[in-house]
Scaffold this motif. Structure first.
Motif, mmCIF file in Angstrom:
data_model
loop_
_atom_site.group_PDB
_atom_site.id
_atom_site.type_symbol
_atom_site.label_atom_id
_atom_site.label_comp_id
_atom_site.label_asym_id
_atom_site.label_seq_id
_atom_site.Cartn_x
_atom_site.Cartn_y
_atom_site.Cartn_z
ATOM 1 N N PRO A 9 35.718 -11.962 -11.641
ATOM 2 C CA PRO A 9 35.389 -11.864 -13.276
ATOM 3 C C PRO A 9 35.211 -13.201 -13.803
ATOM 4 C CG PRO A 9 37.415 -10.290 -12.813
ATOM 5 C CD PRO A 9 37.106 -11.156 -11.409
ATOM 6 N N VAL A 10 35.627 -14.267 -13.068
ATOM 7 C CA VAL A 10 35.235 -15.385 -13.512
ATOM 8 C C VAL A 10 33.915 -15.905 -13.647
ATOM 9 C CG1 VAL A 10 35.624 -16.998 -11.281
ATOM 10 C CG2 VAL A 10 36.077 -17.973 -13.398
ATOM 11 N N LEU A 11 33.192 -15.033 -12.485
ATOM 12 C CA LEU A 11 31.602 -15.242 -12.450
ATOM 13 C C LEU A 11 30.771 -14.176 -13.371
ATOM 14 C CD1 LEU A 11 29.740 -16.877 -10.719
ATOM 15 C CD2 LEU A 11 29.875 -15.566 -9.224
ATOM 16 N N GLY A 12 31.714 -13.356 -14.189
ATOM 17 C CA GLY A 12 31.080 -12.316 -14.881
ATOM 18 C C GLY A 12 30.788 -11.048 -13.758
ATOM 19 N N GLU B 100 37.599 -21.496 -20.347
ATOM 20 C CA GLU B 100 36.461 -21.185 -21.234
ATOM 21 C C GLU B 100 36.023 -19.666 -21.433
ATOM 22 O OE1 GLU B 100 33.656 -21.324 -23.729
ATOM 23 O OE2 GLU B 100 34.150 -23.313 -23.190
ATOM 24 N N ASP B 101 35.941 -19.181 -22.809
ATOM 25 C CA ASP B 101 35.584 -17.486 -22.802
ATOM 26 C C ASP B 101 34.052 -17.587 -22.675
ATOM 27 O OD1 ASP B 101 37.974 -16.876 -23.058
ATOM 28 O OD2 ASP B 101 38.377 -17.340 -25.263
ATOM 29 N N ASP B 102 33.217 -18.341 -23.481
ATOM 30 C CA ASP B 102 31.721 -18.171 -23.265
ATOM 31 C C ASP B 102 31.149 -18.383 -21.659
ATOM 32 O OD1 ASP B 102 29.148 -18.972 -23.036
ATOM 33 O OD2 ASP B 102 29.329 -19.122 -25.344
ATOM 34 N N LEU B 103 30.679 -17.323 -21.366
ATOM 35 C CA LEU B 103 30.172 -16.932 -19.784
ATOM 36 C C LEU B 103 29.078 -18.061 -19.730
ATOM 37 C CD1 LEU B 103 30.645 -15.458 -17.333
ATOM 38 C CD2 LEU B 103 28.836 -13.868 -18.256
ATOM 39 N N LYS B 104 28.213 -18.265 -20.507
ATOM 40 C CA LYS B 104 27.216 -19.388 -20.229
ATOM 41 C C LYS B 104 27.753 -20.714 -19.915
ATOM 42 C CE LYS B 104 23.145 -17.245 -22.470
ATOM 43 N NZ LYS B 104 22.490 -17.157 -23.778
ATOM 44 N N PHE C 105 18.117 -14.703 -13.093
ATOM 45 C CA PHE C 105 17.306 -15.643 -13.860
ATOM 46 C C PHE C 105 18.314 -16.088 -15.196
ATOM 47 C CE2 PHE C 105 14.162 -13.304 -11.480
ATOM 48 C CZ PHE C 105 13.451 -14.546 -10.770
ATOM 49 N N GLU C 106 19.115 -15.210 -15.660
ATOM 50 C CA GLU C 106 19.809 -15.523 -16.900
ATOM 51 C C GLU C 106 20.788 -16.480 -16.371
ATOM 52 O OE1 GLU C 106 20.068 -11.293 -19.283
ATOM 53 O OE2 GLU C 106 21.077 -11.294 -17.291
ATOM 54 N N LEU C 107 21.467 -16.502 -15.340
ATOM 55 C CA LEU C 107 22.316 -17.412 -14.593
ATOM 56 C C LEU C 107 21.608 -18.812 -14.392
ATOM 57 C CD1 LEU C 107 25.080 -18.169 -13.168
ATOM 58 C CD2 LEU C 107 24.222 -16.918 -11.198
ATOM 59 N N TRP C 108 20.520 -18.780 -13.824
ATOM 60 C CA TRP C 108 19.710 -19.873 -13.774
ATOM 61 C C TRP C 108 19.528 -20.557 -14.965
ATOM 62 C CZ3 TRP C 108 14.816 -19.641 -9.821
ATOM 63 C CH2 TRP C 108 14.601 -21.040 -9.455
#
Length: 791
Positions: A228-231, A331-335, A392-395
């Motif tokens: 979950p920490v990595l989404g 940090e709650d914001d995944l990005k 690509f979103e992760l990148w």
């Protein structure tokens, strides 16, 4: 959508996938024929298909929304029943992954089907063109791959793979049907080995299998780092491998390695030594009882042990400690969290950089091989593997240019370089793969070297892509947006989407604004869940500090907000999805209409934290009980049903099941299978209610409650449950208090009361329970550990 009508579906093959695909078509109302081979023995010729279906229906989580829907499935066998497919609109082949056997069956299908019937295969990797070889022209025209992911009800990915002769109209129909009717994220793939999701997903898993060896990490450490920490799902890497089965993973990996000799990362698909040994020793995961984890049943609690990859022996799990993980969890914001993980200075940070770099390099080289558009890879990984962010979103989140520079500086081995088009994109001044402009999400198109809109299914609204100008009002948690056509939408983004003071303010403000010149309001949330309910931390603090006047005011404000949902001059439509607990269910109970997603898990669960529903939920159950009672009904039975729903904190396992529990109303509320279409449809419903001449409902004063007639049965039932040691003394107290509200208090005979009378009673009982030490212990347990305490 084209005029093709799908009302009858034949599923050929009833194994794990076939039986569950059949269940999902039954979920959406289709008539299903499920066929398989004849049994080796016994007189029941349909025993194979019937047995597999029975196993599927018993499995957990359930493949079907409501057990009644199983009646839509008829079982049969290939010998007696294959000819029936002439009457079916869509035939799906889901048999063993062997080309010769698939071809033999489909040759028979070709002769029996009526022209124009859709024929698809659920293969996970056999080339579509090879399966269609030798078939008639009409067959080839209507044939393609429809690769469902397991379990089909819960994983939304549906990969569509055309053959060389597939009619484009068939593909566009299936894209739309898959999205709108089946509730799928449909991704058009090229006919390449393992298609998109498994090609990238299995590369990711195999890369981690090698990286764990290289870095000397443990199984438990990797699962902590990749969950979950990595989404990503809780099952992370090694638990996922155990659930899927190592034999399945190895089959896909070997298939890619054999069929993709030119893949620059071909060596990654080779099995590390420990994995080869595990396969040889039949340590395949859950199906054989031993894999990367093993449940030791000889211990009192059935301890879960982890595999030591060096010795292949099991040892106790040790909770890993990494400074990077500790920082990221805050940090709650995944990005933003991704940046913390990627820049970590400890071993965890090193792990993330290595694994991210491998993934980034790999996906960059898969275009145009497996798809021409990068967003399709992200869509496939989110929908098929449960990632919150695609590669690509992760990148983008960690910075394209930074990650590219780090990748080069790391001096990684052959194949660990990004494709040239990424350099060209940056050189042209484009710094990200995605951007939002004018309310549209754009992706970088490699072929045209420019940005293009990410295609969206017609008739959908995406909150996050609405322009800034659509925001009418906001505070730090809640946002009110104008959806157009006179409809407002209120949403919020607190932790677990809980309902606290700011959300309550947002709900009230949304109604204020809607009543000043709009036609309706939709309550809808983006993200992983609708709401986990009211903010119990706030309730606990007030109760511990004995600030009972403040607590009374907070509960009263919540109740008043729910009543405004019901008694405002505009229609309110609630559109929940996934978890919708406690206060979220109370909100839905007070909406004019609910458009629930099929995967909505609703429940009044307050009993578990030592209180009763205090935001109008108990009142509403008493009101609905009164409305349901007909002359001559046995009132006590109806009361018992309503009482047990709250008393046992029953949560629906689907939107459909919420009707049976009384959270949704048949004929008023609806369930929608497509999450993508939910918001637009809820807006349409609000508009429809307005245009039919919406009138503000009056406050009710005619709610018939049972008084002592009902209280007697509640007290007797609770006391007998306590004496049988089924419930605790505190449970008995809560039960009696709940019964007190549902029955309207200590009235000498059945009496008609008002909504306000019941709200006051509900609030009084809620406050009384908050003064109990055992209720405070329950509240504290749920806040500190997330676990329900039965004290």
């Amino acid at each position: 959508m084209s005029k093709r009508n799908i009302s009858k579906v034949a599923v050929l093959g009833s194994g794990v996938m076939g039986s569950r695909i059949a269940c999902h078509f039954a979920n959406i109302g289709a008539e299903v024929l499920l066929l398989d081979i004849l049994p080796k023995e016994g007189s029941d010729r349909n025993a194979v298909a019937s047995g597999h279906l029975a196993d599927a229906l018993k499995s957990n989580p359930s493949p079907i929304y409501d057990k009644r829907f199983a009646k839509r499935i008829t079982t049969g066998n290939f010998d007696d029943d294959l000819a029936k497919i002439k009457d079916y609109d869509w035939v799906i082949e889901v048999i063993i992954e062997r080309l010769d056997i698939k071809q033999q069956l489909l040759e028979k299908v070709d002769k029996l089907r009526k022209p124009g019937t859709l024929i698809t295969t659920n293969t996970s990797g056999i080339p579509i063109h090879a399966i269609a070889e030798g078939r008639s022209d009409d067959f080839k025209k209507h044939f393609c791959g429809t690769h469902f992911f397991n379990p089909p009800r819960y994983l939304p990915l549906l990969e569509l793979i055309p053959g060389p002769d597939t009619d484009p109209a068939v593909l566009s129909f299936l894209e739309e049907y898959g999205s709108r009717i089946l509730g799928k994220v449909t991704v058009l793939c090229k006919d390449t080995p393992a298609f998109i999701a498994n090609r990238v997903g299995v590369f990711g898993i195999m890369g981690l299998f090698h990286l764990v060896e290289e870095m000397g990490l443990t199984v438990e450490e990797v699962d902590r780092l990749t969950g979950p920490v990595l989404g990503r799902p809780k099952s992370a890497t090694f638990r996922t491998a155990d659930v899927v089965g190592l034999d399945t993973l190895v089959h896909v990996a070997k298939g890619v390695q054999a069929n993709c000799p030119n893949d620059e990362q071909n060596a990654t698909f080779a099995l590390p030594g420990y994995l080869q040994q595990m396969v040889e020793k039949n340590m395949l995961g859950s199906k054989t009882g031993k894999g990367f984890f093993f449940k030791d049943r000889s211990t009192p609690k059935g301890d879960i042990l982890q595999l030591d990859l060096k010795t292949l022996e099991y040892k106790p799990q040790v909770k890993p400690k990494f400074a990077t993980l500790d920082a990221a969890r805050k940090e709650d914001d995944l990005k933003k969290r991704m940046t913390i993980l990627y820049t970590g200075s400890d071993k965890a940070g090193e792990f993330y950089r290595k694994s991210f770099h491998g993934l980034f390099a790999y996906v960059s080289h898969r275009i145009p091989e497996i798809t021409d558009a990068l967003y399709k890879i992200d869509d496939a990984m989110r929908a098929g593997f449960g990632w919150e962010m695609g590669p690509f979103e992760l990148w983008d989140a960690v910075g394209v240019e930074k990650a590219l520079k780090d990748l080069r500086d790391s001096g990684s081995g052959a194949g660990m370089t990004a494709a040239k088009w990424v350099d060209e994109m940056l050189a042209a001044g484009h710094s990200s793969f995605y951007k939002v402009e004018g309310g549209k999400r754009l992706y970088y198109d490699i072929a045209s070297k420019s940005y293009k809109p990410v295609p969206r299914a017609e008739g959908t609204i995406v909150l996050g892509e609405l322009p800034e100008s659509s925001i009418v009002w906001k505070n730090s948690q809640a946002v009110v947006r104008d959806l157009g056509d006179g409809i407002l939408c209120v949403s919020w983004n607190s932790k677990m989407n809980t309902i606290g003071a700011e959300v309550i303010q947002g709900l009230n403000k949304a109604i204020d604004l809607a009543e000043q010149g709009y036609k309706g309001l939709v309550v809808y949330n983006d993200g992983a869940l609708f709401t986990a309910g009211a903010n119990v931390g706030m309730i606990f603090m007030m109760a511990v500090e004995q600030e009972y006047d403040d607590l009374d005011m907070a509960i009263r404000t919540f109740q008043n907000t729910m009543m405004r949902m019901r008694h405002s001059s505009i229609p309110v439509v609630a559109a929940p999805h996934q978890l919708c607990l406690g206060g979220g269910t109370e909100l839905c109970l007070h909406a004019d209409k609910v458009v629930a997603h099929a995967e909505t898990y609703m429940g009044l669960v307050e009993f578990g934290v030592g209180v009763i529903p205090g935001g109008g939920g108990s009142k509403e159950f008493a009101l609905r009980l009164s409305d349901e009672l007909k002359e001559g009904d046995i009132r006590i039975n109806a009361l018992r049903e309503r009482f047990l729903t709250i008393g046992q904190a029953k949560v629906s396992t689907s939107g459909e099941e919420a009707f049976g529990l009384g959270y949704l109303r048949r004929g008023t509320d609806e369930v929608i299978v497509s999450r993508a279409h939910q918001l637009a449809y809820a807006k349409e419903c609000a508009l429809d209610l307005w245009e039919k001449g919406y009138t503000k409902p009056p406050m009710r004063t005619d709610i018939k409650v049972l008084g002592r007639e009902g209280l007697g049965i509640v007290y007797v039932g609770a006391n007998s449950m306590e004496s049988g040691h089924y419930i605790s003394e505190h449970d008995t107290l809560i039960s009696q208090k709940l019964g007190h509200v549902l029955c309207g208090g200590d009235l000498s005979e059945p009496t008609e009361v008002s909504e306000q009378y019941l709200l006051d009673l509900e609030r009084k009982v809620f406050l009384e329970l908050c003064m109990q030490r055992k209720t405070l212990e329950r509240l504290q347990s749920i806040i500190t550990s997330g676990k329900v305490l039965r004290n």
